[in-house]
Every structure is written in structure tokens, then in C-alpha cells.
Design a protein around this motif. Structure first.
Motif, short mmCIF file in Angstrom:
data_model
loop_
_atom_site.label_atom_id
_atom_site.label_comp_id
_atom_site.label_asym_id
_atom_site.label_seq_id
_atom_site.Cartn_x
_atom_site.Cartn_y
_atom_site.Cartn_z
N THR A 1 18.38 28.31 -9.25
CA THR A 1 19.17 27.97 -10.43
C THR A 1 20.21 29.05 -10.70
N GLN A 2 21.16 28.68 -11.55
CA GLN A 2 22.17 29.64 -11.98
C GLN A 2 21.50 30.85 -12.64
N ARG A 3 20.51 30.63 -13.46
CA ARG A 3 19.84 31.72 -14.16
C ARG A 3 19.23 32.70 -13.17
N GLY B 1 18.10 39.69 -20.15
CA GLY B 1 17.89 39.99 -18.74
C GLY B 1 17.72 38.73 -17.90
N LEU B 2 17.57 37.58 -18.56
CA LEU B 2 17.35 36.30 -17.88
C LEU B 2 16.18 36.39 -16.91
N ASN B 3 15.10 36.99 -17.39
CA ASN B 3 13.91 37.20 -16.57
C ASN B 3 13.09 35.93 -16.37
N TYR B 4 13.25 34.96 -17.26
CA TYR B 4 12.49 33.71 -17.19
C TYR B 4 13.42 32.54 -17.50
N GLU B 5 13.11 31.40 -16.92
CA GLU B 5 13.94 30.21 -17.15
C GLU B 5 14.02 29.87 -18.64
N SER B 6 12.95 30.17 -19.39
CA SER B 6 12.94 29.87 -20.82
C SER B 6 13.98 30.68 -21.60
N ASN C 1 23.25 32.94 -23.76
CA ASN C 1 22.48 34.03 -23.13
C ASN C 1 23.04 34.37 -21.75
N GLY C 2 23.52 33.37 -21.02
CA GLY C 2 24.15 33.62 -19.73
C GLY C 2 25.39 34.49 -19.87
N ASP C 3 26.23 34.16 -20.84
CA ASP C 3 27.44 34.97 -21.09
C ASP C 3 27.06 36.38 -21.51
N ARG C 4 26.11 36.50 -22.41
CA ARG C 4 25.70 37.82 -22.89
C ARG C 4 25.05 38.65 -21.79
N HIS C 5 24.30 38.01 -20.93
CA HIS C 5 23.70 38.72 -19.79
C HIS C 5 24.79 39.42 -18.98
#
Length: 178
Positions: free
Chosen positions: A91-93, A148-153, A159-163
């Protein structure tokens, strides 16, 4: 970390976007499993790199592999990124999270020092601009949170932008140093 390399002939598909470039190593005569994985990995990487190009000036060459023995996905500072056979991680995440590792998150002594000291001159004020004056960057196990986008949840467009913005600020704080 050691990577086993298939002795079969490989072809390479390359994509460049912004300052992050990537290539996916492909078998010259892929199985149905490999072909499906390549399609999913390419889609995830294109989205992830496009988001990094929009929000970051980071520069890296990333070598992407489909490695069925990897439980989820993994990456390191030398630019190697491997996706395992579990399609739920293609996934993108996941790609964004792993790209962050190639940029130094959890991979450099500088990351460890910055985490231990909490001295993030650019990243911490950015985080606090979103989450309030008491927000802090937490680190553990080679990862950071929030964003950190550590989990899909944890995934959302915001959150993607902020990451990406936070990783970019971490780089400005010296993440990639020794």
C-alpha cells in the motif's frame, strides 16, 4: 542486513518523481504471483513517491524488491526496500513508511541521538503546529510517532501529508548525519 539475490535474469522498471527515484527489480519471466505483486508494488510506490515529491525535497535512489519471505516490508538506509508476499502491506502507507527508513528513520546514529535528546529544532515545532504545544515526537524500535505511519490504522490523507513533512523536517534536523 543481507539480501539474497535471485540468480534468474532480472529486468528493471524505473520511475522518477521529484528527487526520489526508484526501480523495481523484476524477473524476466514472472510467475502469476510475481506479476500480481509487481502491479501492486508499482501502484503503491508511485503514490508514495508522488506524495514525497509534493511535500519534501528529500533525495534518494530506492531499489525495490519483491521478496516473498519478508513478513511485511522492510527497508534500510542504503536504499533497499523489500515487500513480502502479504498483499495487505503493498500500500501507499507501507511504501511511505519504508521510504522514511531509506531516508534514515530508525537507520542512523543521528536518528537515535535526536530521539534520545528530543532535540528536533524543525520537526518538533512543526508537529506542535498541528497537535498543540504539548505534542512530542516519540521513538522506539526504529520508528517514530505520531505520523510515522507504522500501522494501516494510522492512514489518512492528512496523516500521509504530515508524515512526509515531518520526515522532511527530521532530515533538516540532521536525521541523515552520522
Amino acid at each position: 542486513m543481507r539480501f539474497s539475490i535471485l540468480t534468474t535474469a532480472l529486468t528493471c522498471a524505473s520511475v522518477a518523481s521529484g528527487a526520489i527515484t526508484w526501480s523495481l527489480e523484476k524477473a524476466s519471466n514472472p510467475t502469476a504471483d510475481q506479476a500480481e505483486a509487481y502491479t501492486k508494488i508499482e501502484a503503491a510506490m508511485k503514490l508514495a513517491v508522488a506524495r514525497y515529491a509534493k511535500w519534501s525535497n528529500a533525495s534518494k535512489t530506492v531499489h525495490v524488491y519483491y521478496s516473498p519471505g519478508v513478513p511485511t516490508a522492510e527497508a534500510n538506509f542504503n536504499g533497499d526496500l523489500r515487500f513480502g508476499s502479504d498483499r495487505s502491506y503493498m500500500t501507499q502507507r507501507t511504501a511511505m513508511h519504508e521510504i522514511a527508513h531509506t531516508l534514515g528513520v530508525g537507520q542512523t546514529a543521528a536518528f537515535d541521538r535526536l530521539c534520545a535528546s528530543g532535540n528536533w529544532p524543525k520537526a518538533l515545532p512543526l508537529l506542535r503546529s498541528w497537535d498543540g504545544a504539548s505534542a512530542k515526537i516519540n521513538c522506539g524500535g526504529g520508528h517514530f510517532w505520531p505520523y510515522g505511519l507504522n500501522y494501516e490504522s494510522e492512514w489518512s490523507e492528512t496523516n500521509g501529508d504530515r508524515h512526509v513533512q515531518l520526515v522532511d523536517a527530521m532530515i533538516a534536523d540532521g536525521l541523515q548525519g552520522n
